[in-house]
Design a protein around this motif. Structure first.
Motif, short mmCIF file in Angstrom:
data_model
loop_
_atom_site.label_atom_id
_atom_site.label_comp_id
_atom_site.label_asym_id
_atom_site.label_seq_id
_atom_site.Cartn_x
_atom_site.Cartn_y
_atom_site.Cartn_z
N GLN A 1 55.03 -40.99 51.67
CA GLN A 1 54.62 -42.38 51.82
C GLN A 1 55.76 -43.24 52.36
O GLN A 1 55.54 -44.18 53.12
CB GLN A 1 54.10 -42.95 50.49
N VAL B 1 55.64 -45.84 55.45
CA VAL B 1 56.07 -47.24 55.38
C VAL B 1 57.17 -47.50 56.41
O VAL B 1 57.18 -48.51 57.10
CB VAL B 1 56.59 -47.57 53.97
N ALA C 1 50.69 -47.31 51.16
CA ALA C 1 51.53 -46.31 50.50
C ALA C 1 51.09 -46.14 49.06
O ALA C 1 50.94 -45.01 48.57
CB ALA C 1 52.99 -46.73 50.57
N ASN D 1 47.62 -44.38 48.97
CA ASN D 1 47.72 -42.95 49.30
C ASN D 1 48.36 -42.17 48.15
O ASN D 1 47.94 -41.05 47.84
CB ASN D 1 48.56 -42.74 50.56
N LEU D 2 49.40 -42.75 47.54
CA LEU D 2 50.04 -42.08 46.41
C LEU D 2 49.07 -41.91 45.26
O LEU D 2 48.99 -40.84 44.64
CB LEU D 2 51.23 -42.90 45.91
N GLU E 1 45.86 -41.70 45.43
CA GLU E 1 44.87 -40.67 45.77
C GLU E 1 45.45 -39.28 45.67
O GLU E 1 44.82 -38.36 45.15
CB GLU E 1 44.32 -40.93 47.18
#
Lengths: 253, 195
Positions: free
Chosen positions: A99, A103, B62, B65-66, B68
């Motif tokens: 992630q 970002v 972010a 998604n984390l 999920e």
């Protein structure tokens, strides 16, 4: 006696080399990986297949709570062998790195880049005082620029890329089976079949849909997904049917 | 900017104009998409600072998604709005006034957010410099039993009215529809086809 004490001292702190250049704690961590049930990765042109052995100690255990396959990001999955609790820490580290990449650059993280950042993290635990190494190995499977990639990490913080690989118990036999049977042109279905047959190698009890986990990263869609137990079971049934057929052939001869 | 969000029978419809401007005096971009997908069942419309909004969206994605990857399912829209409000409250996202819309097991939801961290659930809402004009239309035309097709007309009417009179709104419209089947965004440079 004195010598024995000295020898022992080299496996107390992990920051200490033995006189012959070994890090005993790291080697013990590799032993912990061997005690874990097997996980297998197979790379094909259509995608990467991960197959894990999650045979349960008791019929009362909920199979879905056995964590051996992990989604890292849309396009990456991981399989582990060794200490589950250690694996969870590494998996979450990998998820966060994925992630952070989005970002920072608005791009999916490369599988090699991700693997390197995980192994750099693992390596620190072989050099920093007061810590112990991760007792787990990971298979990191993903798609990078449309290309399927399969990496392995080990407790020393070394990474390798593979066409097909096994980690965990019975690694030697399974790897040998993969080396004999692997073909670079496999389809994903063939890859699942190969990995399941490899897992079956040298096992006493039969494979079952509940007892294995299958994860696939598809090269076309670039997405990771895990098969449901009944989907896995149908692949196992196909293998058993094929085995029965070849038995019949033997009878005829 | 004019952005609106409406709950409908089947989910949520969001609409936004396409103009980016410098204080409403100079048009800096004539083809901006102000609605962004956060997860397959939720989207965020942005008004206010573009840089702040883009950074905010990256952070939201972010976190979504984390969530999920860790739990195997997406956040409920309530959870997502709370998370967004916490980010706004504690974060450096100045001058963004977003609308969050999404569909979950409880149906469609629209939330108005602001930079101080407020998060208010609503059946319909509007934001941006064209908000007064858009709300005027929504007050007249919105009802809770709208179908997606009806809501598209109402939202287009609202954004068109704002585009006519607000100097910082215009240049076309994006319509985003969110249902249990997923999320689609379509851009239209002309309003005629929608009204």
């Amino acid at each position: 006696m004195q010598g024995q004490n000295q020898q022992q001292a080299y496996d107390r702190g992990i920051t200490i080399f033995s006189p012959d250049g070994r890090l005993y704690q790291v080697e013990y961590a590799r032993e912990a990986v061997k005690r874990g049930t097997a996980s297998i990765g197979v790379r094909t042109p259509e995608g990467v297949v991960l197959v894990v052995d999650k045979q349960t100690r008791s019929p009362l255990l909920e199979g879905s709570s056995v964590e051996k396959l992990h989604k890292i990001d849309d396009h990456v999955g991981a399989a582990s062998a060794g200490h589950v609790a250690d694996a969870r820490q590494l998996v979450d580290f990998a998820r966060q790195q994925s992630q952070v990449e989005r970002v920072r650059y608005d791009e999916p993280i490369g599988v090699r880049t991700l693997t390197k950042s995980v192994t750099d993290h693992i390596q620190q635990y072989t050099q920093v005082g007061g810590a112990r190494p991760f007792g787990v190995a990971l298979l990191i499977a993903g798609v990078e620029g449309g290309e399927p990639r399969l990496f392995e990490t080990d407790p020393s913080g070394t990474s390798n890329e593979w066409k097909a690989v096994a980690i965990g118990s019975n690694r030697g036999d399974i790897q040998e089976f993969l080396e004999d049977e692997y073909d670079a042109g496999l389809s994903v279905d063939d890859g699942i079949d190969l990995a399941l047959r490899a897992l079956n190698e040298g096992r006493e009890d039969a494979l079952s849909g509940d007892g294995v986990g299958v994860g696939i990263v598809d090269a076309d869609t670039g997405t990771y997904r895990e098969l449901a137990a009944d989907e896995s079971q149908s692949y196992i049934d196909d293998i058993e049917d094929a085995a029965d057929d070849s038995d019949d052939d033997d009878d005829e001869e | 900017t004019t952005i609106v969000g409406l709950t409908t029978q089947d989910g949520v419809l969001m609409a936004s104009d396409m103009r980016a401007s410098l204080g409403g005096r100079v048009i800096s971009n004539k083809n901006v998409q102000k609605v962004e997908e956060i997860q397959p069942n939720a989207a965020l419309s942005i008004s206010g600072s573009v840089g702040g909004a883009q950074s905010f969206i990256r952070s939201l994605r972010a976190e979504a998604n984390l969530y999920e990857a860790r739990r195997g399912e997406y956040m409920s829209i309530d959870a997502l709005s709370t998370m967004a409000s916490n980010l706004l409250r504690g974060g450096p996202f100045f001058r963004v006034v977003p609308i969050l819309g999404g569909v979950d097991d409880d149906g469609g939801h629209v939330f108005s957010l602001d930079p101080a961290g407020s998060s208010m659930s609503d059946t319909y809402t509007a934001q941006g410099s064209g908000m007064p004009y858009a709300l005027g239309v929504l007050e007249q035309e919105y009802s809770e039993d709208l179908t997606m097709a009806d809501a598209e007309q109402v939202a287009a009417h609202a954004v068109k009215s704002a585009s006519e009179r607000d100097t910082a709104s215009g240049n076309g419209i994006h319509i985003t529809k969110i249902t249990h089947d997923g999320l689609t965004t379509v851009g239209h440079k002309e309003f005629d086809a929608l009204l």
